[in-house]
Write a protein that holds these residues in place. Sequence first.
Motif, PDB file in Angstrom:
ATOM      1  N   CYS A  31     -15.483 -26.820 -38.287  1.00 62.92           N
ATOM      2  CA  CYS A  31     -16.770 -26.245 -38.192  1.00 62.92           C
ATOM      3  C   CYS A  31     -17.539 -26.726 -39.437  1.00 62.92           C
ATOM      4  CB  CYS A  31     -16.765 -24.633 -38.516  1.00 62.92           C
ATOM      5  SG  CYS A  31     -15.965 -23.925 -36.986  1.00 62.92           S
ATOM      6  N   PHE A  32     -18.893 -26.977 -39.524  1.00 64.01           N
ATOM      7  CA  PHE A  32     -19.630 -27.129 -40.532  1.00 64.01           C
ATOM      8  C   PHE A  32     -19.821 -26.046 -41.548  1.00 64.01           C
ATOM      9  CE2 PHE A  32     -23.376 -25.175 -38.874  1.00 64.01           C
ATOM     10  CZ  PHE A  32     -23.548 -25.196 -37.511  1.00 64.01           C
ATOM     11  N   MET A  33     -19.986 -26.188 -42.779  1.00 61.43           N
ATOM     12  CA  MET A  33     -20.128 -25.311 -43.825  1.00 61.43           C
ATOM     13  C   MET A  33     -21.378 -25.592 -44.933  1.00 61.43           C
ATOM     14  SD  MET A  33     -16.210 -24.210 -44.461  1.00 61.43           S
ATOM     15  CE  MET A  33     -16.616 -22.503 -45.146  1.00 61.43           C
ATOM     16  N   GLY A  34     -21.860 -24.744 -45.397  1.00 59.62           N
ATOM     17  CA  GLY A  34     -22.853 -24.820 -45.876  1.00 59.62           C
ATOM     18  C   GLY A  34     -23.318 -23.924 -47.097  1.00 59.62           C
ATOM     19  N   TRP A  35     -24.155 -24.275 -48.070  1.00 60.52           N
ATOM     20  CA  TRP A  35     -24.710 -23.294 -49.032  1.00 60.52           C
ATOM     21  C   TRP A  35     -26.272 -23.037 -48.866  1.00 60.52           C
ATOM     22  CZ3 TRP A  35     -21.351 -20.676 -52.258  1.00 60.52           C
ATOM     23  CH2 TRP A  35     -19.923 -21.071 -52.466  1.00 60.52           C
ATOM     24  N   PHE A  36     -26.417 -21.767 -49.235  1.00 60.06           N
ATOM     25  CA  PHE A  36     -27.910 -21.467 -49.044  1.00 60.06           C
ATOM     26  C   PHE A  36     -28.265 -20.574 -50.430  1.00 60.06           C
ATOM     27  CE2 PHE A  36     -29.325 -22.621 -44.897  1.00 60.06           C
ATOM     28  CZ  PHE A  36     -28.185 -22.995 -44.394  1.00 60.06           C
ATOM     29  N   ARG A  37     -29.436 -20.412 -50.889  1.00 58.68           N
ATOM     30  CA  ARG A  37     -29.712 -19.639 -51.965  1.00 58.68           C
ATOM     31  C   ARG A  37     -30.948 -18.815 -51.891  1.00 58.68           C
ATOM     32  NH1 ARG A  37     -30.992 -24.424 -56.439  1.00 58.68           N
ATOM     33  NH2 ARG A  37     -33.082 -25.062 -55.670  1.00 58.68           N
ATOM     34  N   GLN A  38     -31.163 -17.682 -52.531  1.00 56.14           N
ATOM     35  CA  GLN A  38     -32.446 -17.087 -52.116  1.00 56.14           C
ATOM     36  C   GLN A  38     -32.717 -16.446 -53.856  1.00 56.14           C
ATOM     37  OE1 GLN A  38     -32.068 -13.675 -49.475  1.00 56.14           O
ATOM     38  NE2 GLN A  38     -34.351 -13.520 -49.415  1.00 56.14           N
ATOM     39  N   ALA A  39     -33.785 -16.792 -54.250  1.00 50.41           N
ATOM     40  CA  ALA A  39     -34.310 -16.579 -55.555  1.00 50.41           C
ATOM     41  C   ALA A  39     -35.099 -15.202 -55.240  1.00 50.41           C
ATOM     42  CB  ALA A  39     -35.082 -17.406 -56.299  1.00 50.41           C
ATOM     43  N   PRO A  40     -35.161 -14.240 -56.338  1.00 50.15           N
ATOM     44  CA  PRO A  40     -35.909 -13.072 -56.146  1.00 50.15           C
ATOM     45  C   PRO A  40     -37.427 -13.350 -55.732  1.00 50.15           C
ATOM     46  CG  PRO A  40     -34.895 -12.868 -58.457  1.00 50.15           C
ATOM     47  CD  PRO A  40     -34.754 -14.459 -57.715  1.00 50.15           C
ATOM     48  N   GLY A  41     -38.012 -12.633 -54.847  1.00 51.97           N
ATOM     49  CA  GLY A  41     -39.056 -12.727 -54.076  1.00 51.97           C
ATOM     50  C   GLY A  41     -39.453 -14.144 -53.159  1.00 51.97           C
ATOM     51  N   LYS A  42     -38.367 -14.712 -53.058  1.00 57.83           N
ATOM     52  CA  LYS A  42     -38.556 -15.938 -52.217  1.00 57.83           C
ATOM     53  C   LYS A  42     -37.515 -15.838 -51.073  1.00 57.83           C
ATOM     54  CE  LYS A  42     -39.724 -19.009 -56.012  1.00 57.83           C
ATOM     55  NZ  LYS A  42     -39.369 -20.398 -56.467  1.00 57.83           N
ATOM     56  N   GLU A  43     -38.038 -16.594 -50.163  1.00 63.63           N
ATOM     57  CA  GLU A  43     -37.042 -16.883 -48.989  1.00 63.63           C
ATOM     58  C   GLU A  43     -35.783 -17.480 -49.125  1.00 63.63           C
ATOM     59  OE1 GLU A  43     -39.943 -15.279 -46.233  1.00 63.63           O
ATOM     60  OE2 GLU A  43     -38.230 -16.474 -45.383  1.00 63.63           O
ATOM     61  N   ARG A  44     -34.943 -17.371 -48.293  1.00 63.22           N
ATOM     62  CA  ARG A  44     -33.535 -17.964 -48.421  1.00 63.22           C
ATOM     63  C   ARG A  44     -33.793 -19.669 -48.168  1.00 63.22           C
ATOM     64  NH1 ARG A  44     -28.972 -15.474 -44.948  1.00 63.22           N
ATOM     65  NH2 ARG A  44     -30.438 -16.374 -43.444  1.00 63.22           N
ATOM     66  N   GLU A  45     -33.297 -20.149 -48.746  1.00 67.93           N
ATOM     67  CA  GLU A  45     -33.466 -21.855 -48.613  1.00 67.93           C
ATOM     68  C   GLU A  45     -32.116 -22.617 -48.636  1.00 67.93           C
ATOM     69  OE1 GLU A  45     -35.752 -23.678 -51.708  1.00 67.93           O
ATOM     70  OE2 GLU A  45     -34.013 -23.148 -53.168  1.00 67.93           O
ATOM     71  N   PHE A  46     -32.273 -23.531 -47.763  1.00 62.91           N
ATOM     72  CA  PHE A  46     -31.235 -24.324 -47.544  1.00 62.91           C
ATOM     73  C   PHE A  46     -30.687 -25.102 -48.824  1.00 62.91           C
ATOM     74  CE2 PHE A  46     -28.300 -27.522 -45.839  1.00 62.91           C
ATOM     75  CZ  PHE A  46     -28.658 -28.753 -46.085  1.00 62.91           C
ATOM     76  N   VAL A  47     -29.403 -25.192 -49.479  1.00 63.05           N
ATOM     77  CA  VAL A  47     -29.288 -26.130 -50.347  1.00 63.05           C
ATOM     78  C   VAL A  47     -28.423 -27.442 -50.052  1.00 63.05           C
ATOM     79  CG1 VAL A  47     -27.768 -26.186 -52.646  1.00 63.05           C
ATOM     80  CG2 VAL A  47     -28.796 -24.258 -52.040  1.00 63.05           C
ATOM     81  N   THR A  48     -27.269 -27.146 -49.331  1.00 59.17           N
ATOM     82  CA  THR A  48     -26.566 -28.297 -48.786  1.00 59.17           C
ATOM     83  C   THR A  48     -25.643 -27.806 -47.796  1.00 59.17           C
ATOM     84  OG1 THR A  48     -24.848 -29.827 -49.638  1.00 59.17           O
ATOM     85  CG2 THR A  48     -24.665 -27.725 -50.618  1.00 59.17           C
ATOM     86  N   THR A  49     -24.938 -28.918 -46.949  1.00 55.78           N
ATOM     87  CA  THR A  49     -23.931 -28.641 -45.968  1.00 55.78           C
ATOM     88  C   THR A  49     -23.187 -29.949 -45.713  1.00 55.78           C
ATOM     89  OG1 THR A  49     -23.817 -28.018 -43.656  1.00 55.78           O
ATOM     90  CG2 THR A  49     -25.430 -29.774 -44.043  1.00 55.78           C
ATOM     91  N   ILE A  50     -21.843 -29.423 -45.129  1.00 54.03           N
ATOM     92  CA  ILE A  50     -21.009 -30.528 -45.018  1.00 54.03           C
ATOM     93  C   ILE A  50     -20.356 -30.292 -43.752  1.00 54.03           C
ATOM     94  CG2 ILE A  50     -19.183 -29.181 -46.084  1.00 54.03           C
ATOM     95  CD1 ILE A  50     -17.881 -31.861 -47.489  1.00 54.03           C
ATOM     96  N   THR A  51     -20.286 -31.502 -42.949  1.00 54.56           N
ATOM     97  CA  THR A  51     -19.619 -31.375 -41.645  1.00 54.56           C
ATOM     98  C   THR A  51     -17.897 -31.261 -41.724  1.00 54.56           C
ATOM     99  OG1 THR A  51     -19.371 -33.683 -41.390  1.00 54.56           O
ATOM    100  CG2 THR A  51     -21.526 -32.629 -40.669  1.00 54.56           C
ATOM    101  N   SER A  52     -17.214 -31.027 -40.617  1.00 55.17           N
ATOM    102  CA  SER A  52     -15.897 -31.128 -40.360  1.00 55.17           C
ATOM    103  C   SER A  52     -15.228 -32.191 -40.876  1.00 55.17           C
ATOM    104  CB  SER A  52     -15.527 -30.493 -39.188  1.00 55.17           C
ATOM    105  OG  SER A  52     -15.865 -31.556 -38.079  1.00 55.17           O
ATOM    106  N   SER A  53     -16.070 -33.394 -40.729  1.00 59.04           N
ATOM    107  CA  SER A  53     -15.586 -34.773 -41.015  1.00 59.04           C
ATOM    108  C   SER A  53     -15.860 -35.039 -42.321  1.00 59.04           C
ATOM    109  CB  SER A  53     -16.159 -35.824 -39.915  1.00 59.04           C
ATOM    110  OG  SER A  53     -17.523 -35.681 -40.040  1.00 59.04           O
ATOM    111  N   GLY A  54     -16.641 -34.273 -43.123  1.00 61.33           N
ATOM    112  CA  GLY A  54     -17.020 -34.625 -44.765  1.00 61.33           C
ATOM    113  C   GLY A  54     -18.518 -35.138 -45.009  1.00 61.33           C
ATOM    114  N   THR A  55     -19.273 -35.233 -43.880  1.00 67.19           N
ATOM    115  CA  THR A  55     -20.707 -35.766 -44.129  1.00 67.19           C
ATOM    116  C   THR A  55     -21.318 -34.606 -44.552  1.00 67.19           C
ATOM    117  OG1 THR A  55     -20.366 -37.521 -42.278  1.00 67.19           O
ATOM    118  CG2 THR A  55     -22.459 -36.813 -43.141  1.00 67.19           C
ATOM    119  N   SER A  56     -22.298 -35.081 -45.604  1.00 73.96           N
ATOM    120  CA  SER A  56     -22.922 -34.043 -46.412  1.00 73.96           C
ATOM    121  C   SER A  56     -24.234 -34.223 -46.555  1.00 73.96           C
ATOM    122  CB  SER A  56     -22.266 -33.980 -47.574  1.00 73.96           C
ATOM    123  OG  SER A  56     -22.456 -34.610 -48.707  1.00 73.96           O
TER     124      SER A  56
END
Length: 123
Positions: A31-56
Amino acid sequence: VQLQASGGGLVQAGDSLRLSCAASGRSFSGCFMGWFRQAPGKEREFVTTITSSGTSTYADSVRDRFTISRDNAKNTVYLQMDMLKPEDTAVYYCAAGCGYNRPVRSSTFYHYWGQGTQVTVSS
């Protein structure tokens, strides 16, 4: 199925942190896995992701400072954060999704979410 994020904390600008996200209950090696973040008062945003084969892929705001990696044997994904800035302050969430072998930025495609870990960067 559970994703457990850890490693957050309070650091100064320019410091580094490494977040970990340990998955349990099933294997995410395909599966692909990722990181998101949410700052106070802001929408959650994409940070980074990596596929099962290691592409990021990375958000422009963190490219060249953050590095995502995974250890399929440990069912764990990592986020190495270097040269941290105050604007990186947020709750960081790890997430996982299956069915695509390409980088996925949209949170809609992630079906499993961790509880979040706080990262605070002081100036």
